[in-house]
Design an enzyme around this catalytic site. Structure first.
Site, mmCIF file in Angstrom:
data_model
loop_
_atom_site.group_PDB
_atom_site.id
_atom_site.type_symbol
_atom_site.label_atom_id
_atom_site.label_comp_id
_atom_site.label_asym_id
_atom_site.label_seq_id
_atom_site.Cartn_x
_atom_site.Cartn_y
_atom_site.Cartn_z
ATOM 1 N NE ARG A 15 31.856 53.750 42.580
ATOM 2 C CZ ARG A 15 31.221 52.707 42.063
ATOM 3 N NH1 ARG A 15 29.953 52.485 42.382
ATOM 4 N NH2 ARG A 15 31.840 51.887 41.247
ATOM 5 C CG ASN A 169 28.532 40.067 34.165
ATOM 6 O OD1 ASN A 169 28.944 38.950 34.478
ATOM 7 N ND2 ASN A 169 29.289 40.987 33.583
ATOM 8 C CG ASN A 384 63.631 51.082 81.782
ATOM 9 O OD1 ASN A 384 62.954 51.976 82.301
ATOM 10 N ND2 ASN A 384 63.319 50.549 80.625
HETATM 11 C C1 UD1 Z 1 31.675 44.880 35.747
HETATM 12 C C2 UD1 Z 1 30.872 44.366 34.569
HETATM 13 C C3 UD1 Z 1 29.416 44.233 34.995
HETATM 14 C C4 UD1 Z 1 29.311 43.308 36.173
HETATM 15 C C5 UD1 Z 1 30.216 43.764 37.312
HETATM 16 C C6 UD1 Z 1 30.259 42.731 38.390
HETATM 17 C C7 UD1 Z 1 32.027 45.261 32.641
HETATM 18 C C8 UD1 Z 1 31.977 46.262 31.530
HETATM 19 N N1 UD1 Z 1 31.001 45.289 33.484
HETATM 20 O O1 UD1 Z 1 31.173 46.160 36.052
HETATM 21 O O2 UD1 Z 1 28.633 43.727 33.919
HETATM 22 O O3 UD1 Z 1 27.979 43.258 36.622
HETATM 23 O O4 UD1 Z 1 31.570 43.959 36.831
HETATM 24 O O5 UD1 Z 1 31.092 43.130 39.432
HETATM 25 O O6 UD1 Z 1 32.951 44.471 32.670
HETATM 26 N N2 UD1 Z 1 39.368 47.273 35.742
HETATM 27 C C9 UD1 Z 1 40.646 47.298 35.243
HETATM 28 N N3 UD1 Z 1 40.909 48.101 34.165
HETATM 29 C C10 UD1 Z 1 39.960 48.853 33.567
HETATM 30 C C11 UD1 Z 1 38.657 48.815 34.104
HETATM 31 C C12 UD1 Z 1 38.381 48.006 35.190
HETATM 32 O O7 UD1 Z 1 41.536 46.623 35.747
HETATM 33 O O8 UD1 Z 1 40.288 49.533 32.597
HETATM 34 C C13 UD1 Z 1 39.095 46.410 36.905
HETATM 35 C C14 UD1 Z 1 38.582 47.161 38.101
HETATM 36 O O9 UD1 Z 1 39.656 47.592 38.924
HETATM 37 C C15 UD1 Z 1 37.717 46.107 38.788
HETATM 38 C C16 UD1 Z 1 37.227 45.253 37.635
HETATM 39 O O10 UD1 Z 1 38.086 45.512 36.541
HETATM 40 O O11 UD1 Z 1 38.482 45.316 39.662
HETATM 41 C C17 UD1 Z 1 35.780 45.549 37.263
HETATM 42 O O12 UD1 Z 1 35.718 46.876 36.805
HETATM 43 P P1 UD1 Z 1 34.576 47.873 37.266
HETATM 44 O O13 UD1 Z 1 34.814 49.181 36.645
HETATM 45 O O14 UD1 Z 1 34.407 47.805 38.734
HETATM 46 O O15 UD1 Z 1 33.346 47.201 36.536
HETATM 47 P P2 UD1 Z 1 31.866 47.198 37.071
HETATM 48 O O16 UD1 Z 1 31.266 48.513 36.834
HETATM 49 O O17 UD1 Z 1 31.830 46.643 38.438
#
Ligand code: UD1
Ligand code: CA
Length: 456
Positions: A15, A169, A384
């Site tokens: 995004r 969360n 210069n």
């Molecule tokens: C996650 C939570 C959600 C919470 C939210 C808060 C989960 C399943 N959901 O959702 O409940 O409300 O955070 O911000 O955990 N990442 C990795 N590897 C992966 C997937 C993600 O490193 O395979 C990292 C992403 O780069 C990011 C973080 O984990 O920094 C969170 O992942 P993201 O996909 O953004 O989860 P949310 O949808 O925000």
């Protein structure tokens, strides 16, 4: 008791619509990942484990502080990401704090609160929630009739009824280390094919273990960055926090919302910063200065009691009591000694101007070494560049350079010398000599007051 930390930073972040990985987009001049690193470092004596994956080379290049890296080859979800840190932490720590790289507003006090809660928890995990009307796509926290948290449901998977829940969360957790690694093995693939870290809540509850859910004292901290609107929103908040810290340390800010200072800049007491000023990079400003309005300072050092009005400085040095502006530009290697005055429309590059030297109007000084108390008349130019290389100009103490003098470098002008208005100086001038004309020739060996234009 040893605390380890894991920062999740492997995600793809579509995004942002960017060729640059989200977690290294700059906020106040620093990759946004550095904020969560700094916070994690504040609560643990071990280097944080950063889980990288997408564009990991670029991410690792951008980070200069001491961290450990775990590599997640495929982004199979947040539980899978935490699992990648197992080898680095298992057996070495008692508790593991997990945060996300895209949430730079989390304060160290918040992690301390979370850790403290977990230290008093007999169960295996504690986590933070957010209560409010704006769901921001967060997972919903499901509570039982007795009020205990029982599960987290991701927004995508929530029923209309669950979507109405106003507790979310925050994605910040503290786990008992031994429990974490074995519980992660029990996480099943979700309907979308990812392993969700959020399943750990249910896994704990199913074995009758207590999970503490603590609402964030300041919901603002949970603002995460998923697109560039969020990036701007977070930057504004961090800028406000940084500017407030400067004000509390004795820096006056006129309209702080319009003052843009990067992390790491140092500013002395009783300095006043006016609006539309940018102070960036490795910059230091002393006490009692007035900066701005409309000033840009990059990688520069400014002493005490200086005034920099509507000007630009890049890699420059001002000693004390220097006055410059409006509309001056100091480029790399410009060094103005104390009590130098530089008026409007001047440019100085790779040059030293000695103590008390004055350069009032419309001049270019490049590759020059200029002594003390030199008067540089309006329109003076160091020529210069000869088309091939840059050449040096040297001017001794007390010399008077008349208006519109062209100093054709390489050239050396002695002390207490004088050039007449409009002189084109092509040959060296000895101490005390006066030259005029095009090309300039010596007319008199003594400096006579009043015979040359003075632009003061
Ligand atoms: C996650 C939570 C959600 C919470 C939210 C808060 C989960 C399943 N959901 O959702 O409940 O409300 O955070 O911000 O955990 N990442 C990795 N590897 C992966 C997937 C993600 O490193 O395979 C990292 C992403 O780069 C990011 C973080 O984990 O920094 C969170 O992942 P993201 O996909 O953004 O989860 P949310 O949808 O925000
Ligand atoms: Ca997120």
């Amino acid at each position: 008791m040893q605390i380890g930390s894991v920062i999740l930073a492997a995600g793809m972040s579509k995004r942002m619509k960017s060729a640059v990985p989200k977690v290294i987009h700059p906020i106040l001049g620093k990759p946004l990942l550095t904020y969560s690193i700094k916070t994690a470092q504040a609560v643990s004596s071990l280097p944080p484990v950063v889980v990288v994956g997408h564009a990991s080379d670029l991410v690792m290049q951008a980070i200069t502080t001491e961290v450990s890296y775990a590599y997640q080859k495929e982004q199979l979800g947040t539980a899978h990401a935490v699992m990648m840190a197992k080898d680095l932490l298992k057996g070495n720590v008692d508790y593991v704090v997990v945060t996300s790289a895209d949430m730079p507003l989390i304060r160290k006090e918040t992690l301390e609160l979370l850790i403290k809660a977990q230290l008093h928890n007999d169960g295996p995990m504690s986590m933070m929630s957010i209560i409010g009307d704006d769901s921001r796509g967060f997972g919903r926290i499901i509570r039982s009739k007795t009020g205990n948290a029982t599960a987290i449901v991701e927004e995508k998977a929530a029923t209309p009824q669950q979507l109405r829940i106003k507790e979310y969360n925050a994605g910040i957790y503290c786990f008992q280390s031994d429990w974490l690694w074995q519980a992660l093995e029990k996480v099943d693939k979700s309907a979308v094919g990812e392993y969700y870290l959020t399943d750990l809540l249910q896994i704990a509850v199913e074995t009758d273990q207590a999970v503490k859910v603590i609402p964030l004292p300041d919901a603002e901290e949970a603002i995460g960055i998923n697109n560039r609107i969020h990036l701007a929103e977070v930057e504004k908040i961090l800028r406000r926090r940084l500017n407030e810290a400067f004000m509390l340390e004795g820096v006056t800010m006129i309209d702080p919302e319009r003052i843009y200072i990067e992390e790491g800049v140092k500013i002395g007491q009783d300095t006043v910063i006016y609006p539309e000023s940018y102070i960036r990079g490795n910059s230091t400003i002393g006490k009692n200065c007035e900066i701005g309005p409309g000033t840009i300072i990059d990688d520069s050092t400014i002493g005490n009691d200086c005034r920099v009005l509507k000007s630009v400085m890049e890699g420059a040095v001002l000693e004390d009591h220097v006055e410059m502006g409006p509309f001056c530009r100091l480029r790399s290697g410009a060094h103005l000694a104390s009590h130098v005055h530089m008026g409007n429309f001047g440019e100085v590059k790779k040059s030293y101007l000695g103590e008390g030297t004055k350069m009032g109007h419309f001049s270019y000084i490049g590759d020059a070494q200029i002594g003390k108390d030199v008067n540089i008349g309006a329109g003076t130019i160091t020529c210069n560049y000869d088309g091939q290389k840059k050449n040096k100009t040297v001017i001794g103490d007390g010399t008077f350079i008349g208006s519109d003098t062209m100093l054709v470098a390489p050239i050396t002008i002695g002390s207490n010398a004088v050039t007449g208005a409009g002189a084109v100086v092509t040959k060296d001038i000895a101490d005390g000599e006066k030259v005029v004309g095009v090309p300039a020739h010596v007319i008199n060996n003594k400096k006579e007051e009043g015979q040359v234009n003075n632009n003061d």
